[in-house]
Design a protein around this motif. Structure first.
Motif, PDB file in Angstrom:
ATOM      1  N   VAL A 110       0.943  -1.305   0.092  1.00  0.00           N
ATOM      2  CA  VAL A 110       0.038   0.022   0.060  1.00  0.00           C
ATOM      3  C   VAL A 110       0.862   1.354  -0.154  1.00  0.00           C
ATOM      4  O   VAL A 110       0.446   2.272  -0.578  1.00  0.00           O
ATOM      5  CB  VAL A 110      -0.916  -0.036   1.161  1.00  0.00           C
ATOM      6  CG1 VAL A 110      -1.811   1.403   1.484  1.00  0.00           C
ATOM      7  CG2 VAL A 110      -1.869  -1.231   1.079  1.00  0.00           C
ATOM      8  N   TRP A 111       1.889   1.261   0.744  1.00  0.00           N
ATOM      9  CA  TRP A 111       3.064   2.527   0.534  1.00  0.00           C
ATOM     10  C   TRP A 111       3.611   2.718  -0.675  1.00  0.00           C
ATOM     11  O   TRP A 111       4.184   3.756  -0.915  1.00  0.00           O
ATOM     12  CB  TRP A 111       4.216   2.113   1.611  1.00  0.00           C
ATOM     13  CG  TRP A 111       3.828   1.922   3.102  1.00  0.00           C
ATOM     14  CD1 TRP A 111       3.152   0.815   3.649  1.00  0.00           C
ATOM     15  CD2 TRP A 111       3.934   2.726   4.148  1.00  0.00           C
ATOM     16  NE1 TRP A 111       2.864   0.975   5.027  1.00  0.00           N
ATOM     17  CE2 TRP A 111       3.246   2.301   5.203  1.00  0.00           C
ATOM     18  CE3 TRP A 111       4.451   4.159   4.099  1.00  0.00           C
ATOM     19  CZ2 TRP A 111       3.493   2.987   6.459  1.00  0.00           C
ATOM     20  CZ3 TRP A 111       4.591   4.913   5.219  1.00  0.00           C
ATOM     21  CH2 TRP A 111       3.871   4.203   6.411  1.00  0.00           C
ATOM     22  N   TRP A 144      -2.137   9.847   2.188  1.00  0.00           N
ATOM     23  CA  TRP A 144      -1.970   8.601   2.054  1.00  0.00           C
ATOM     24  C   TRP A 144      -1.210   7.814   2.852  1.00  0.00           C
ATOM     25  O   TRP A 144      -1.234   6.637   3.206  1.00  0.00           O
ATOM     26  CB  TRP A 144      -1.497   8.241   0.422  1.00  0.00           C
ATOM     27  CG  TRP A 144      -1.515   7.018   0.146  1.00  0.00           C
ATOM     28  CD1 TRP A 144      -0.662   5.913   0.245  1.00  0.00           C
ATOM     29  CD2 TRP A 144      -2.646   6.226  -0.592  1.00  0.00           C
ATOM     30  NE1 TRP A 144      -1.051   4.800  -0.137  1.00  0.00           N
ATOM     31  CE2 TRP A 144      -2.579   4.819  -0.780  1.00  0.00           C
ATOM     32  CE3 TRP A 144      -4.120   6.445  -0.935  1.00  0.00           C
ATOM     33  CZ2 TRP A 144      -3.270   3.983  -1.149  1.00  0.00           C
ATOM     34  CZ3 TRP A 144      -4.888   5.565  -1.371  1.00  0.00           C
ATOM     35  CH2 TRP A 144      -4.386   4.255  -1.615  1.00  0.00           C
ATOM     36  N   ALA A 166      -1.858   4.596   4.826  1.00  0.00           N
ATOM     37  CA  ALA A 166      -1.093   3.439   4.855  1.00  0.00           C
ATOM     38  C   ALA A 166      -0.288   3.138   6.257  1.00  0.00           C
ATOM     39  O   ALA A 166      -0.445   1.839   6.750  1.00  0.00           O
ATOM     40  CB  ALA A 166       0.172   3.764   3.936  1.00  0.00           C
TER      41      ALA A 166
END
Length: 390
Positions: free
Chosen positions: A244-245, A295, A299
């Protein structure tokens, strides 16, 4: 001829020695995929990000240069090992592109090449001189750019024609094959001034902006699919959560590229386009940086939630390094452009977190690699329908 049985001491030594989790030491090369090059990316960005920080502490540059050298040695070792892998296990090597998960990590080798190349120009020049550093950067940037442009078209083509992909299969790794052109744009900006004035500089600058657009628009196609997958199908396998990172990678690198390209644009482009490049670096950079921060929070929250229920170590943990490093370089670029204390503080804080993440993942990688288990194929599936090697 019959083999002599191992003594109890030999068996005990085998079970406690290096590569004990493999049936034979030669299996180190059996499943060596392109995802291993993420370790070079993560190591190299620790060095490169240090070189861009708006504030310096005594010894920072020397330490960063040592890390760059480590990344360069790691790149050489992995490249040699990958050659052995292709020679001894060609079917497995070719099969990586047919796997819907492993294929995405074909984007790692070109980014590893360019990361080490940029480090040579930013840091390695202190040790090897400007001439050799510039040559190394040109060679690695060119090789990485060519390979990165290939993966940007090749892997999505395979996804559209060959791969069997479930509705819930989208994951952060889908960005890996399309991010290299953004890395080319950011690192290519460092090379513009080393070209002869006139058409060579103009061609290089416009080419970098074109690659900026390639990666940016591809990212705009992929991120909504990942967002939809997370909303409707949640995070999936714990081993895949670190990916996800990766979304931070194109975001941070695009901020870096927009601001680095603005530097030579003022001299290379005719008025008023140089000023427009400066404005793009600022206004696009701040906007993209804002989403990157959001984000990053998402994350981190998803990762902590997964850690509480158990997140086994895998090579996907290198996703905690390079993407965060690009946010550091992007934040540092905004600090240099605006002089805002906000960006200075955030760049330093994020860099400290990057170093902590790198140390953690590097130690875990060395430990698991010593035992040998990290060289075995590990199966996890972004979707609930099909497995994949990663």
């Amino acid at each position: 001829m019959t083999s002599t049985p191992l003594t109890e001491e030999a068996v005990a030594a085998r079970r406690s020695g290096p590569l004990r989790e493999l049936d034979h030491p030669a299996q180190v090369f059996a499943w060596l995929g392109p995802n291993w090059f993420a370790s070079v990316m993560g190591t190299g960005i620790v060095a490169n990000a240090a070189a861009t920080l708006p504030v310096w502490l005594p010894g920072t540059r020397v330490a960063a240069t040592v890390v760059w050298a480590l990344g360069a040695l790691l790149l050489l070792a992995l490249t040699a090992a990958w050659v052995v892998h292709w020679l001894r296990h060609p079917a497995t090597a070719r099969g990586h592109a047919r796997d819907p998960v492993m294929a995405q990590f074909w984007g790692a080798p070109p980014m590893a090449l360019m990361t080490v190349g940029a480090g040579a120009l930013l840091l390695g020049r202190d040790w090897i001189g400007l001439g050799p550093a510039l040559t190394a950067d040109w060679v690695l940037w060119t090789a990485g750019t060519v390979l990165g442009l290939v993966t940007t078209a090749w892997i999505p083509y395979l996804m559209m024609t060959t791969h069997d992909i479930a509705r819930d299969a989208a994951f952060g790794g889908w960005l890996m094959p399309v991010v290299p052109p953004m890395v080319s744009a950011a690192n290519g900006a460092l090379l513009v001034e080393h070209l002869p004035p006139g058409q060579p500089r103009l061609t290089m600058l416009l080419g970098c902006y074109a690659m900026f657009g390639i990666s940016l628009f591809a990212t705009l196609f992929v991120v909504p699919q990942l967002w939809q997958r997370l909303v409707h199908h949640k995070t999936g396998a714990a081993e895949g959560v670190p990916t996800v990172w990766i979304v931070l990678g194109p975001l941070g690198q695009s901020v870096t590229a927009a601001n680095l390209l603005a530097r030579p644009a003022g001299e290379v482009l005719p008025a008023p386009y140089g000023g427009a490049a400066e404005a793009l670096g600022l206004f696009y950079g701040v906007s993209a940086w804002g989403f990157a921060v959001v984000w990053l929070v998402l994350a981190a929250a998803l990762t902590l939630r997964t850690v509480r229920v158990g997140m086994p170590f895998a090579l996907t943990w290198w996703s905690f390094t390079f993407p965060v490093g690009t946010v550091v370089t992007g934040t540092s670029a905004l600090a240099a452009r605006t002089g805002a204390a906000l960006f200075v503080v955030v760049a330093v804080v994020l860099y400290l977190l990057l170093v902590l993440a790198w140390l953690t993942v590097a130690v875990r990688t060395a430990r698991a690699g010593y035992r040998g288990g990290l060289f075995r194929p590990v199966r996890w599936a972004p979707s609930s329908r099909s497995g994949a090697v990663a």
